[in-house]
Design an enzyme around this catalytic site. Structure first.
Site, PDB file in Angstrom:
ATOM      1  N   CYS A   1     -10.810  -3.127  -3.828  1.00 42.82           N
ATOM      2  CA  CYS A   1      -9.943  -4.116  -4.365  1.00 42.82           C
ATOM      3  C   CYS A   1     -10.586  -5.257  -4.922  1.00 42.82           C
ATOM      4  O   CYS A   1     -10.346  -5.887  -5.738  1.00 42.82           O
ATOM      5  CB  CYS A   1      -8.892  -4.611  -3.334  1.00 42.82           C
TER       6      CYS A   1
ATOM      7  N   CYS B   1     -10.336  -4.406   0.771  1.00 44.35           N
ATOM      8  CA  CYS B   1     -11.503  -3.527   0.726  1.00 44.35           C
ATOM      9  C   CYS B   1     -12.480  -3.647  -0.473  1.00 44.35           C
ATOM     10  O   CYS B   1     -12.092  -4.242  -1.306  1.00 44.35           O
ATOM     11  CB  CYS B   1     -10.836  -2.129   0.864  1.00 44.35           C
TER      12      CYS B   1
ATOM     13  N   CYS C   1      -4.169   0.466  -2.308  1.00 46.33           N
ATOM     14  CA  CYS C   1      -3.863  -0.717  -1.407  1.00 46.33           C
ATOM     15  C   CYS C   1      -2.959  -1.467  -2.070  1.00 46.33           C
ATOM     16  O   CYS C   1      -2.770  -1.622  -3.426  1.00 46.33           O
ATOM     17  CB  CYS C   1      -5.384  -1.321  -1.387  1.00 46.33           C
TER      18      CYS C   1
ATOM     19  N   ASN D   1       0.826  -1.216   0.102  1.00 45.41           N
ATOM     20  CA  ASN D   1       0.110   0.269   0.059  1.00 45.41           C
ATOM     21  C   ASN D   1       0.910   1.177  -0.126  1.00 45.41           C
ATOM     22  O   ASN D   1       1.936   1.094   0.612  1.00 45.41           O
ATOM     23  CB  ASN D   1      -0.974   0.026   1.198  1.00 45.41           C
ATOM     24  N   ILE D   2       0.356   2.260  -0.730  1.00 43.97           N
ATOM     25  CA  ILE D   2       1.121   3.568  -0.833  1.00 43.97           C
ATOM     26  C   ILE D   2       0.162   4.549  -0.504  1.00 43.97           C
ATOM     27  O   ILE D   2      -0.648   5.016  -1.172  1.00 43.97           O
ATOM     28  CB  ILE D   2       1.569   3.736  -2.273  1.00 43.97           C
ATOM     29  N   GLU D   3       0.567   5.256   0.517  1.00 42.27           N
ATOM     30  CA  GLU D   3      -0.457   6.359   1.064  1.00 42.27           C
ATOM     31  C   GLU D   3      -0.103   7.782   0.437  1.00 42.27           C
ATOM     32  O   GLU D   3       0.967   7.978  -0.002  1.00 42.27           O
ATOM     33  CB  GLU D   3      -0.623   6.306   2.589  1.00 42.27           C
TER      34      GLU D   3
ATOM     35  N   GLU E   1      -3.370  -4.750  -2.820  1.00 42.06           N
ATOM     36  CA  GLU E   1      -3.714  -5.738  -3.854  1.00 42.06           C
ATOM     37  C   GLU E   1      -3.793  -5.065  -5.332  1.00 42.06           C
ATOM     38  O   GLU E   1      -3.312  -5.652  -6.270  1.00 42.06           O
ATOM     39  CB  GLU E   1      -5.205  -5.843  -3.450  1.00 42.06           C
TER      40      GLU E   1
HETATM   41  N1  THU Z   1      -5.488  -1.492   2.682  1.00 46.15           N
HETATM   42  C1  THU Z   1      -4.651  -2.171   1.835  1.00 46.15           C
HETATM   43  O1  THU Z   1      -3.618  -2.170   1.285  1.00 46.15           O
HETATM   44  N2  THU Z   1      -5.382  -3.497   1.515  1.00 46.15           N
HETATM   45  C2  THU Z   1      -6.391  -4.050   2.575  1.00 46.15           C
HETATM   46  O2  THU Z   1      -6.755  -4.918   2.173  1.00 46.15           O
HETATM   47  C3  THU Z   1      -6.992  -2.901   3.469  1.00 46.15           C
HETATM   48  C4  THU Z   1      -6.448  -1.725   3.470  1.00 46.15           C
HETATM   49  C5  THU Z   1      -4.457  -0.264   3.078  1.00 46.15           C
HETATM   50  C6  THU Z   1      -5.092   1.157   2.595  1.00 46.15           C
HETATM   51  C7  THU Z   1      -4.222   2.148   3.775  1.00 46.15           C
HETATM   52  O3  THU Z   1      -3.129   2.300   3.262  1.00 46.15           O
HETATM   53  C8  THU Z   1      -4.233   1.468   5.089  1.00 46.15           C
HETATM   54  O4  THU Z   1      -4.453  -0.024   4.582  1.00 46.15           O
HETATM   55  C9  THU Z   1      -5.154   1.560   6.193  1.00 46.15           C
HETATM   56  O5  THU Z   1      -6.597   1.491   5.614  1.00 46.15           O
END
Ligand code: THU
Length: 150
Positions: free
Chosen positions: A94, A91, A53, A42-44, A55
């Site tokens: 995804c 989520c 996310c 994941n890359i915020e 995935e």
């Molecule tokens: N996130 C994912 O990368 N995959 C998931 O299945 C659930 C949530 C990430 C998004 C965000 O960067 C962090 O988790 C918190 O929601």
């Protein structure tokens, strides 16, 4: 064997996560039709909504390399810097991206805490009554005969 390899990739990819806002690191390992495993993290983003996310990072990496067939994805997530204590389910966004490229009855979603502790679901179980390419008269991931896709 295959499950363990995908989980190893997911656990390794978690360490690449860019998560300054949530501190929640997720990794994914996606098995594509070529046999290649694509990792994702994941890359915020400071604006929050552009966050990607793990995935989707894995899927978009794979699709951008020409992959269109997928059989399984492993996902591992939890507080950064710790081993996952709980299962991390994908989520809704995804799940919808999976629906675009995967057969919901055969695509497997592996939720992992470790190489030995994991649960397996089909995409159909996680996204019942999902809306996908077939609802628009197209085949999954193969909109090639229509419009702009190849
Ligand atoms: N996130 C994912 O990368 N995959 C998931 O299945 C659930 C949530 C990430 C998004 C965000 O960067 C962090 O988790 C918190 O929601």
């Amino acid at each position: 064997m295959r499950d363990a390899e995908l989980i190893r990739t997911a656990l390794k990819m978690r360490k690449k996560s860019y998560v300054p806002y949530s501190g929640f690191a997720v990794g994914a390992g996606l098995l594509a039709g070529s046999g290649e495993i694509y990792g994702g993290c994941n890359i915020e983003n400071a604006a929050y909504t552009p966050t990607n996310c793990a995935e989707r990072t894995a899927f978009f990496r794979a699709v951008s390399e020409g992959e269109r067939e997928f059989s399984a994805i492993a996902i591992a997530g939890g507080p950064a810097g710790q081993e996952p204590a709980d299962y991390c389910a994908p989520c809704g966004v995804c799940r919808q991206v999976m629906m675009e490229f995967c057969d919901p009855d055969t695509f497997q979603v592996i939720l992992a805490k470790s190489e030995t502790e994991y649960q397996v679901f089909t995409l159909r179980e996680l996204l019942p009554c999902g809306f996908g390419p077939a609802d628009l008269g197209l085949q999954k991931g193969q909109a090639g005969n229509k419009k702009n896709s190849q």
